[in-house]
Scaffold this motif. Structure first.
Motif, PDB file in Angstrom:
ATOM      1  N   LYS A 139      12.157   1.366   0.186  1.00 12.73           N
ATOM      2  CA  LYS A 139      11.135   1.612   1.195  1.00 12.73           C
ATOM      3  C   LYS A 139       9.845   2.131   0.562  1.00 12.73           C
ATOM      4  O   LYS A 139       9.866   2.765  -0.496  1.00 12.73           O
ATOM      5  N   THR A 140       8.733   1.865   1.263  1.00 10.30           N
ATOM      6  CA  THR A 140       7.450   2.475   0.930  1.00 10.30           C
ATOM      7  C   THR A 140       6.979   3.241   2.162  1.00 10.30           C
ATOM      8  O   THR A 140       6.892   2.679   3.253  1.00 10.30           O
ATOM      9  N   ILE A 141       6.697   4.525   1.969  1.00  8.89           N
ATOM     10  CA  ILE A 141       6.267   5.403   3.059  1.00  8.89           C
ATOM     11  C   ILE A 141       4.861   5.866   2.759  1.00  8.89           C
ATOM     12  O   ILE A 141       4.555   6.255   1.627  1.00  8.89           O
ATOM     13  N   LEU A 142       4.001   5.830   3.760  1.00  7.61           N
ATOM     14  CA  LEU A 142       2.627   6.296   3.593  1.00  7.61           C
ATOM     15  C   LEU A 142       2.392   7.471   4.530  1.00  7.61           C
ATOM     16  O   LEU A 142       2.454   7.336   5.752  1.00  7.61           O
ATOM     17  N   LYS A 180     -12.739   0.132   8.854  1.00  4.98           N
ATOM     18  CA  LYS A 180     -12.205  -0.982   8.078  1.00  4.98           C
ATOM     19  C   LYS A 180     -12.404  -0.800   6.577  1.00  4.98           C
ATOM     20  O   LYS A 180     -11.493  -1.054   5.787  1.00  4.98           O
ATOM     21  N   SER A 181     -13.585  -0.335   6.173  1.00  5.51           N
ATOM     22  CA  SER A 181     -13.865  -0.217   4.743  1.00  5.51           C
ATOM     23  C   SER A 181     -12.967   0.818   4.089  1.00  5.51           C
ATOM     24  O   SER A 181     -12.473   0.615   2.974  1.00  5.51           O
ATOM     25  N   ARG A 182     -12.722   1.929   4.789  1.00  2.00           N
ATOM     26  CA  ARG A 182     -11.856   2.965   4.213  1.00  2.00           C
ATOM     27  C   ARG A 182     -10.407   2.484   4.174  1.00  2.00           C
ATOM     28  O   ARG A 182      -9.679   2.763   3.210  1.00  2.00           O
ATOM     29  N   CYS A 183      -9.983   1.779   5.202  1.00  2.00           N
ATOM     30  CA  CYS A 183      -8.636   1.211   5.181  1.00  2.00           C
ATOM     31  C   CYS A 183      -8.462   0.269   3.993  1.00  2.00           C
ATOM     32  O   CYS A 183      -7.434   0.286   3.302  1.00  2.00           O
ATOM     33  N   GLU A 184      -9.465  -0.552   3.743  1.00  2.00           N
ATOM     34  CA  GLU A 184      -9.405  -1.494   2.624  1.00  2.00           C
ATOM     35  C   GLU A 184      -9.344  -0.763   1.285  1.00  2.00           C
ATOM     36  O   GLU A 184      -8.604  -1.167   0.377  1.00  2.00           O
ATOM     37  N   GLU A 185     -10.121   0.329   1.152  1.00  2.00           N
ATOM     38  CA  GLU A 185     -10.120   1.111  -0.084  1.00  2.00           C
ATOM     39  C   GLU A 185      -8.735   1.686  -0.365  1.00  2.00           C
ATOM     40  O   GLU A 185      -8.231   1.599  -1.493  1.00  2.00           O
ATOM     41  N   GLY A 242      -1.191  -0.130  -1.371  1.00  2.00           N
ATOM     42  CA  GLY A 242      -0.459  -1.276  -0.870  1.00  2.00           C
ATOM     43  C   GLY A 242       0.046  -1.043   0.545  1.00  2.00           C
ATOM     44  O   GLY A 242      -0.185   0.009   1.142  1.00  2.00           O
ATOM     45  N   GLU A 243       0.723  -2.054   1.102  1.00  2.00           N
ATOM     46  CA  GLU A 243       1.275  -1.947   2.447  1.00  2.00           C
ATOM     47  C   GLU A 243       2.496  -1.031   2.440  1.00  2.00           C
ATOM     48  O   GLU A 243       3.000  -0.656   1.378  1.00  2.00           O
ATOM     49  N   CYS A 244       2.960  -0.653   3.634  1.00  2.00           N
ATOM     50  CA  CYS A 244       4.083   0.281   3.708  1.00  2.00           C
ATOM     51  C   CYS A 244       5.089  -0.168   4.771  1.00  2.00           C
ATOM     52  O   CYS A 244       4.796  -1.015   5.608  1.00  2.00           O
ATOM     53  N   ASP A 245       6.263   0.426   4.706  1.00  2.00           N
ATOM     54  CA  ASP A 245       7.287   0.202   5.720  1.00  2.00           C
ATOM     55  C   ASP A 245       7.166   1.213   6.855  1.00  2.00           C
ATOM     56  O   ASP A 245       7.382   0.882   8.021  1.00  2.00           O
ATOM     57  N   ILE A 246       6.852   2.463   6.486  1.00  2.00           N
ATOM     58  CA  ILE A 246       6.732   3.548   7.458  1.00  2.00           C
ATOM     59  C   ILE A 246       5.408   4.257   7.240  1.00  2.00           C
ATOM     60  O   ILE A 246       5.057   4.609   6.110  1.00  2.00           O
ATOM     61  N   LEU A 247       4.673   4.456   8.315  1.00  2.21           N
ATOM     62  CA  LEU A 247       3.384   5.145   8.267  1.00  2.21           C
ATOM     63  C   LEU A 247       3.452   6.380   9.153  1.00  2.21           C
ATOM     64  O   LEU A 247       3.843   6.295  10.314  1.00  2.21           O
ATOM     65  N   ALA A 248       3.087   7.538   8.604  1.00  2.00           N
ATOM     66  CA  ALA A 248       3.016   8.781   9.378  1.00  2.00           C
ATOM     67  C   ALA A 248       1.554   9.190   9.473  1.00  2.00           C
ATOM     68  O   ALA A 248       0.873   9.331   8.452  1.00  2.00           O
ATOM     69  N   SER A 249       1.058   9.377  10.718  1.00  2.00           N
ATOM     70  CA  SER A 249      -0.367   9.617  10.908  1.00  2.00           C
ATOM     71  C   SER A 249      -0.607  10.553  12.088  1.00  2.00           C
ATOM     72  O   SER A 249       0.142  10.560  13.072  1.00  2.00           O
ATOM     73  N   LYS A 289      -4.083   2.348  15.503  1.00  2.00           N
ATOM     74  CA  LYS A 289      -3.953   0.895  15.625  1.00  2.00           C
ATOM     75  C   LYS A 289      -4.581   0.187  14.425  1.00  2.00           C
ATOM     76  O   LYS A 289      -4.030  -0.793  13.894  1.00  2.00           O
ATOM     77  N   LEU A 290      -5.750   0.678  14.001  1.00  2.00           N
ATOM     78  CA  LEU A 290      -6.430   0.087  12.852  1.00  2.00           C
ATOM     79  C   LEU A 290      -5.600   0.274  11.579  1.00  2.00           C
ATOM     80  O   LEU A 290      -5.450  -0.651  10.773  1.00  2.00           O
ATOM     81  N   GLN A 291      -5.057   1.466  11.394  1.00  2.00           N
ATOM     82  CA  GLN A 291      -4.213   1.725  10.230  1.00  2.00           C
ATOM     83  C   GLN A 291      -2.989   0.808  10.226  1.00  2.00           C
ATOM     84  O   GLN A 291      -2.608   0.266   9.181  1.00  2.00           O
ATOM     85  N   ALA A 292      -2.394   0.622  11.402  1.00  2.00           N
ATOM     86  CA  ALA A 292      -1.238  -0.265  11.495  1.00  2.00           C
ATOM     87  C   ALA A 292      -1.616  -1.706  11.152  1.00  2.00           C
ATOM     88  O   ALA A 292      -0.841  -2.433  10.516  1.00  2.00           O
ATOM     89  N   LEU A 293      -2.809  -2.118  11.546  1.00  2.00           N
ATOM     90  CA  LEU A 293      -3.285  -3.471  11.264  1.00  2.00           C
ATOM     91  C   LEU A 293      -3.395  -3.713   9.763  1.00  2.00           C
ATOM     92  O   LEU A 293      -3.022  -4.780   9.266  1.00  2.00           O
ATOM     93  N   TYR A 294      -3.888  -2.714   9.027  1.00  2.00           N
ATOM     94  CA  TYR A 294      -4.112  -2.883   7.590  1.00  2.00           C
ATOM     95  C   TYR A 294      -2.858  -2.612   6.750  1.00  2.00           C
ATOM     96  O   TYR A 294      -2.554  -3.363   5.814  1.00  2.00           O
ATOM     97  N   PHE A 295      -2.127  -1.552   7.071  1.00  2.00           N
ATOM     98  CA  PHE A 295      -0.989  -1.166   6.228  1.00  2.00           C
ATOM     99  C   PHE A 295       0.315  -1.830   6.646  1.00  2.00           C
ATOM    100  O   PHE A 295       1.308  -1.760   5.934  1.00  2.00           O
ATOM    101  N   LYS A 296       0.301  -2.460   7.827  1.00  2.00           N
ATOM    102  CA  LYS A 296       1.413  -3.284   8.307  1.00  2.00           C
ATOM    103  C   LYS A 296       2.784  -2.579   8.276  1.00  2.00           C
ATOM    104  O   LYS A 296       3.781  -3.165   7.818  1.00  2.00           O
ATOM    105  N   PRO A 297       2.868  -1.358   8.767  1.00  2.00           N
ATOM    106  CA  PRO A 297       4.181  -0.696   8.794  1.00  2.00           C
ATOM    107  C   PRO A 297       5.088  -1.314   9.852  1.00  2.00           C
ATOM    108  O   PRO A 297       4.623  -1.782  10.897  1.00  2.00           O
ATOM    109  N   LYS A 298       6.377  -1.292   9.580  1.00  2.00           N
ATOM    110  CA  LYS A 298       7.332  -1.682  10.615  1.00  2.00           C
ATOM    111  C   LYS A 298       7.453  -0.558  11.642  1.00  2.00           C
ATOM    112  O   LYS A 298       7.685  -0.819  12.828  1.00  2.00           O
ATOM    113  N   ILE A 299       7.312   0.678  11.147  1.00  2.00           N
ATOM    114  CA  ILE A 299       7.442   1.844  12.019  1.00  2.00           C
ATOM    115  C   ILE A 299       6.272   2.785  11.781  1.00  2.00           C
ATOM    116  O   ILE A 299       5.896   3.040  10.636  1.00  2.00           O
TER     117      ILE A 299
END
Length: 293
Positions: free
Chosen positions: A155-158, A168-173, A179-186, A215-225
């Motif tokens: 797993k990759t957790i962010l 968008k620019s900060r998400c891209e940076e 990289g993308e993640c499986d789980i995002l905590a925000s 929603k924007l973070q989920a769009l860029y980092f593509k977490p499943k959860i």
């Protein structure tokens, strides 16, 4: 032919356990990494309190199963001096190593060293191995904040916590370095002063912006959860209590992600995620936080 020991290693699953507020415990094999332990007492000069406090025996039992502790930044809802003073002997007895960013002022580092904690300063934007199958990557955000990417064999957790990753620019940076993640905590609600008593429109806008940011973070980092966290508090002083009037609730996040490919997992203390594909039922957790409000 794969050896029996190698097969066992391959089958080890990473678990993510929510503890409280901005604190999660990520376990894989022999490594258990705890983040931002604020579990008791107030913060910001009696301006904030937790919706739910942990008991001493719960914290002691938790610390008996931790190998590393990461602090994202100096704010008292992430770096709780009460926690380190009250449970410092337990931390040291269990040989828990504390990870912190390479800061300019060295204040957190100096405090921890003064009380003889085992402190490891980690550089930004560089993968740090805690074991062969557990790596962490700390990235700076703003003047003092930081986030943490965790990569294990499965797993990759962010952990974004309070990081101001909202366009968008900060998400891209950040995406380029983690990289993308499986789980995002925000963080899911506003955490600062938003106008006087009459300025509820500002607070409503700030609450909406937090949901839009997730929603924007989920769009860029593509977490499943996605785990909504770092907002399980209330403004508790007579002078700032009104700020609670437009704060997001966990069910606001659930509603916002209805129909999304990213699943929202609202977690109550000590709840665990193990399988990314399991069905999520938020009812009990939502009930828990509703009663805690």
């Amino acid at each position: 032919m794969i050896s029996h020991k190698a097969f066992i290693k391959m089958k080890i699953k990473t678990t993510v356990q929510f503890i409280n507020h901005a604190s999660i415990l990520v376990r894989h094999g022999e490594i258990s990494l705890l983040s931002d332990p604020w579990y008791q007492g107030d913060a910001f000069n009696k301006g904030w309190n937790l919706l739910h406090e942990l008991k001493d025996d719960e914290i002691n039992e938790l610390l008996d199963n931790v190998t590393h502790l990461w602090i994202s930044h100096e704010h008292p809802d992430h770096f709780s001096i009460l926690f380190f003073k009250k449970f410092g002997d337990r931390i040291k007895a269990n040989n828990i190593q504390i990870l912190f960013q390479n800061s300019r002022d060295k204040r957190v580092e100096t405090f921890l060293n003064k009380f003889d904690f085992d402190v490891k300063i980690i550089d930004f934007n560089s993968w740090e191995k805690l074991s062969q199958q557990f790596e962490v990557f700390c990235f700076k955000d703003g003047f003092y904040d930081s986030g943490l990417a965790i990569k294990t064999s499965d797993k990759t957790i962010l952990n974004i916590n309070d990081c101001d990753i909202k366009d968008k620019s900060r998400c891209e940076e950040v995406l380029k370095i983690t990289g993308e993640c499986d789980i995002l905590a925000s963080q899911f609600s506003y955490a600062a002063w938003k106008g006087g008593v009459e300025n509820i429109n500002w607070r409503q806008l700030a609450a909406k912006e937090k949901i839009d940011t997730m929603k924007l973070q989920a769009l860029y980092f593509k977490p499943k959860i996605i785990i909504p966290f770092a907002s399980f508090v209330y403004f508790s002083n007579n002078a700032n209590f009104y700020l609670n009037d437009a704060a997001n609730k966990p069910n606001d996040v659930v509603d916002a992600f209805t129909g999304s490919s990213t699943k929202v997992n609202v977690m109550k203390p000590f709840e665990i995620i193990e399988d990314l594909d399991s069905v999520i039922d938020n009812k009990h957790s939502l009930d828990f936080w509703e009663k805690a409000n």
